[in-house]
Motif scaffolding. Structure first.
Motif, PDB file in Angstrom:
ATOM      1  N   ASN A 125       0.827  -1.220   0.000  1.00  0.00           N
ATOM      2  CA  ASN A 125       0.000   0.000   0.000  1.00  0.00           C
ATOM      3  C   ASN A 125       0.860   1.269   0.000  1.00  0.00           C
ATOM      4  O   ASN A 125       0.349   2.346  -0.317  1.00  0.00           O
ATOM      5  CB  ASN A 125      -1.000   0.065   1.164  1.00  0.00           C
ATOM      6  CG  ASN A 125      -1.979  -1.085   1.132  1.00  0.00           C
ATOM      7  OD1 ASN A 125      -2.337  -1.574   0.074  1.00  0.00           O
ATOM      8  ND2 ASN A 125      -2.391  -1.544   2.308  1.00  0.00           N
ATOM      9  N   ILE A 126       2.116   1.125   0.369  1.00  0.00           N
ATOM     10  CA  ILE A 126       3.053   2.245   0.238  1.00  0.00           C
ATOM     11  C   ILE A 126       4.174   1.866  -0.732  1.00  0.00           C
ATOM     12  O   ILE A 126       4.443   2.583  -1.686  1.00  0.00           O
ATOM     13  CB  ILE A 126       3.658   2.640   1.605  1.00  0.00           C
ATOM     14  CG1 ILE A 126       2.568   3.147   2.546  1.00  0.00           C
ATOM     15  CG2 ILE A 126       4.729   3.720   1.424  1.00  0.00           C
ATOM     16  CD1 ILE A 126       3.082   3.507   3.929  1.00  0.00           C
ATOM     17  N   ILE A 127       4.787   0.711  -0.463  1.00  0.00           N
ATOM     18  CA  ILE A 127       5.919   0.244  -1.263  1.00  0.00           C
ATOM     19  C   ILE A 127       5.624  -1.168  -1.745  1.00  0.00           C
ATOM     20  O   ILE A 127       5.301  -2.052  -0.947  1.00  0.00           O
ATOM     21  CB  ILE A 127       7.215   0.257  -0.429  1.00  0.00           C
ATOM     22  CG1 ILE A 127       7.549   1.676   0.046  1.00  0.00           C
ATOM     23  CG2 ILE A 127       8.384  -0.328  -1.228  1.00  0.00           C
ATOM     24  CD1 ILE A 127       8.637   1.722   1.102  1.00  0.00           C
ATOM     25  N   ALA A 128       5.740  -1.361  -3.052  1.00  0.00           N
ATOM     26  CA  ALA A 128       5.503  -2.680  -3.654  1.00  0.00           C
ATOM     27  C   ALA A 128       6.833  -3.317  -4.046  1.00  0.00           C
ATOM     28  O   ALA A 128       7.842  -2.619  -4.208  1.00  0.00           O
ATOM     29  CB  ALA A 128       4.610  -2.534  -4.880  1.00  0.00           C
ATOM     30  N   PRO A 129       6.848  -4.657  -4.206  1.00  0.00           N
ATOM     31  CA  PRO A 129       8.070  -5.294  -4.690  1.00  0.00           C
ATOM     32  C   PRO A 129       8.508  -4.673  -6.016  1.00  0.00           C
ATOM     33  O   PRO A 129       7.677  -4.369  -6.865  1.00  0.00           O
ATOM     34  CB  PRO A 129       7.654  -6.753  -4.881  1.00  0.00           C
ATOM     35  CG  PRO A 129       6.492  -6.943  -3.957  1.00  0.00           C
ATOM     36  CD  PRO A 129       5.777  -5.625  -3.931  1.00  0.00           C
ATOM     37  N   ARG A 130       9.803  -4.470  -6.156  1.00  0.00           N
ATOM     38  CA  ARG A 130      10.458  -3.918  -7.347  1.00  0.00           C
ATOM     39  C   ARG A 130      10.398  -2.397  -7.417  1.00  0.00           C
ATOM     40  O   ARG A 130      10.987  -1.802  -8.302  1.00  0.00           O
ATOM     41  CB  ARG A 130       9.915  -4.529  -8.649  1.00  0.00           C
ATOM     42  CG  ARG A 130      10.140  -6.039  -8.753  1.00  0.00           C
ATOM     43  CD  ARG A 130       9.643  -6.610 -10.068  1.00  0.00           C
ATOM     44  NE  ARG A 130      10.404  -6.055 -11.181  1.00  0.00           N
ATOM     45  CZ  ARG A 130       9.897  -5.247 -12.112  1.00  0.00           C
ATOM     46  NH1 ARG A 130       8.626  -4.840 -12.043  1.00  0.00           N
ATOM     47  NH2 ARG A 130      10.642  -4.787 -13.095  1.00  0.00           N
ATOM     48  N   ASP A 131       9.676  -1.735  -6.502  1.00  0.00           N
ATOM     49  CA  ASP A 131       9.744  -0.264  -6.469  1.00  0.00           C
ATOM     50  C   ASP A 131      11.177   0.155  -6.160  1.00  0.00           C
ATOM     51  O   ASP A 131      11.912  -0.546  -5.452  1.00  0.00           O
ATOM     52  CB  ASP A 131       8.827   0.301  -5.369  1.00  0.00           C
ATOM     53  CG  ASP A 131       7.355   0.279  -5.763  1.00  0.00           C
ATOM     54  OD1 ASP A 131       7.051  -0.029  -6.927  1.00  0.00           O
ATOM     55  OD2 ASP A 131       6.519   0.574  -4.891  1.00  0.00           O
ATOM     56  N   TRP A 132      11.547   1.311  -6.688  1.00  0.00           N
ATOM     57  CA  TRP A 132      12.856   1.882  -6.398  1.00  0.00           C
ATOM     58  C   TRP A 132      12.702   2.957  -5.336  1.00  0.00           C
ATOM     59  O   TRP A 132      11.859   3.856  -5.471  1.00  0.00           O
ATOM     60  CB  TRP A 132      13.476   2.478  -7.657  1.00  0.00           C
ATOM     61  CG  TRP A 132      13.968   1.439  -8.629  1.00  0.00           C
ATOM     62  CD1 TRP A 132      13.956   0.085  -8.478  1.00  0.00           C
ATOM     63  CD2 TRP A 132      14.553   1.682  -9.915  1.00  0.00           C
ATOM     64  NE1 TRP A 132      14.492  -0.532  -9.574  1.00  0.00           N
ATOM     65  CE2 TRP A 132      14.867   0.425 -10.483  1.00  0.00           C
ATOM     66  CE3 TRP A 132      14.836   2.844 -10.629  1.00  0.00           C
ATOM     67  CZ2 TRP A 132      15.456   0.296 -11.731  1.00  0.00           C
ATOM     68  CZ3 TRP A 132      15.423   2.719 -11.880  1.00  0.00           C
ATOM     69  CH2 TRP A 132      15.728   1.453 -12.421  1.00  0.00           C
ATOM     70  N   LEU A 133      13.521   2.884  -4.302  1.00  0.00           N
ATOM     71  CA  LEU A 133      13.468   3.833  -3.198  1.00  0.00           C
ATOM     72  C   LEU A 133      14.694   4.746  -3.254  1.00  0.00           C
ATOM     73  O   LEU A 133      15.824   4.262  -3.350  1.00  0.00           O
ATOM     74  CB  LEU A 133      13.445   3.095  -1.857  1.00  0.00           C
ATOM     75  CG  LEU A 133      12.448   1.931  -1.736  1.00  0.00           C
ATOM     76  CD1 LEU A 133      12.560   1.294  -0.354  1.00  0.00           C
ATOM     77  CD2 LEU A 133      11.037   2.383  -2.027  1.00  0.00           C
ATOM     78  N   ILE A 134      14.453   6.039  -3.205  1.00  0.00           N
ATOM     79  CA  ILE A 134      15.548   7.005  -3.088  1.00  0.00           C
ATOM     80  C   ILE A 134      15.737   7.282  -1.603  1.00  0.00           C
ATOM     81  O   ILE A 134      14.794   7.673  -0.913  1.00  0.00           O
ATOM     82  CB  ILE A 134      15.249   8.294  -3.864  1.00  0.00           C
ATOM     83  CG1 ILE A 134      15.142   7.984  -5.364  1.00  0.00           C
ATOM     84  CG2 ILE A 134      16.325   9.343  -3.612  1.00  0.00           C
ATOM     85  CD1 ILE A 134      14.777   9.191  -6.206  1.00  0.00           C
ATOM     86  N   VAL A 135      16.951   7.062  -1.129  1.00  0.00           N
ATOM     87  CA  VAL A 135      17.219   7.048   0.310  1.00  0.00           C
ATOM     88  C   VAL A 135      18.319   8.062   0.637  1.00  0.00           C
ATOM     89  O   VAL A 135      19.306   8.181  -0.083  1.00  0.00           O
ATOM     90  CB  VAL A 135      17.663   5.636   0.767  1.00  0.00           C
ATOM     91  CG1 VAL A 135      17.792   5.567   2.289  1.00  0.00           C
ATOM     92  CG2 VAL A 135      16.684   4.575   0.259  1.00  0.00           C
TER      93      VAL A 135
END
Length: 200
Positions: A125-135
């Motif tokens: 619901n916020i982050i799905a598998p394979r999403d790219w996160l900028i950290v």
């Protein structure tokens, strides 16, 4: 690029074009037609000083290009959410790729940025598998921040909170119970600042 020496312009282009398979100092010296590694190192230090480049001091072939004057992008290293080695540090590993990113997507110094490809459904619901996160590299999150962290050698993306002496790592998916972090092995690698959705 008037602020750069001609050899620095050439060096920046070589670093960009070989960013996924970095060249050695010897190879760079040959391609730049300069006398040796010390000349290359001098120009690399100048690129760092002028804000075009940031190197990993522990691995000179691991670098981030902070400014690409022709394309107006920054390049961030991407790491997979794999189990860490003995040091338990995600960023001591080798990036899986380097991703060009629009600077408008980064609200912190690019030199502190990295990316992670998400796995699993714990933050659905916020982050799905394979999403790219900028950290953003930041080891001091606030309560409710979503963090990339390491706990007992396992890299995870969780919502951080602190309850007295305990650090609680919560999933968004309610089928997963909160985790009380192991204070001896736990540390935060960074705070998730942006999510690039990749599910179609």
């Amino acid at each position: 690029m008037k602020q750069l020496h001609q050899k620095q312009i050439e060096l920046l282009e070589l670093l960009k074009s070989h960013i996924s398979d970095p060249l050695t100092m010897e190879e760079l010296a040959d391609l730049l037609n300069v006398s040796g590694k010390s000349v290359v190192f001098h120009h690399i230090k100048q690129l760092e000083k002028k804000g075009f480049l940031k190197r990993n001091p522990a691995n000179p072939r691991d670098y981030i290009i902070l400014k690409d004057p022709e394309r107006n992008v920054v390049y961030l290293p991407m790491y997979g959410c794999a189990k860490c080695g003995p040091e338990g540090t995600l960023l001591s590993g080798v990036p899986t790729r380097v991703v060009p990113v629009d600077p408008a997507m980064i609200y912190f110094p690019a030199s502190k940025g990295f990316m992670v490809e998400a796995k699993g459904d714990s933050m659905e619901n916020i982050i799905a598998p394979r999403d790219w996160l900028i950290v953003e590299q930041n080891r001091c999150p606030q309560n409710r921040d979503i963090v990339v962290c390491v706990n007992q050698g396992e890299v995870m993306v969780k919502r951080f909170s602190q309850d007295g002496q305990n650090i609680i790592l919560e999933s968004q998916n309610k089928k997963y119970s909160p985790i009380v972090a192991d204070r001896l092995s736990f540390h935060v690698e960074g705070i998730v600042r942006s999510i690039i959705k990749r599910n179609f």
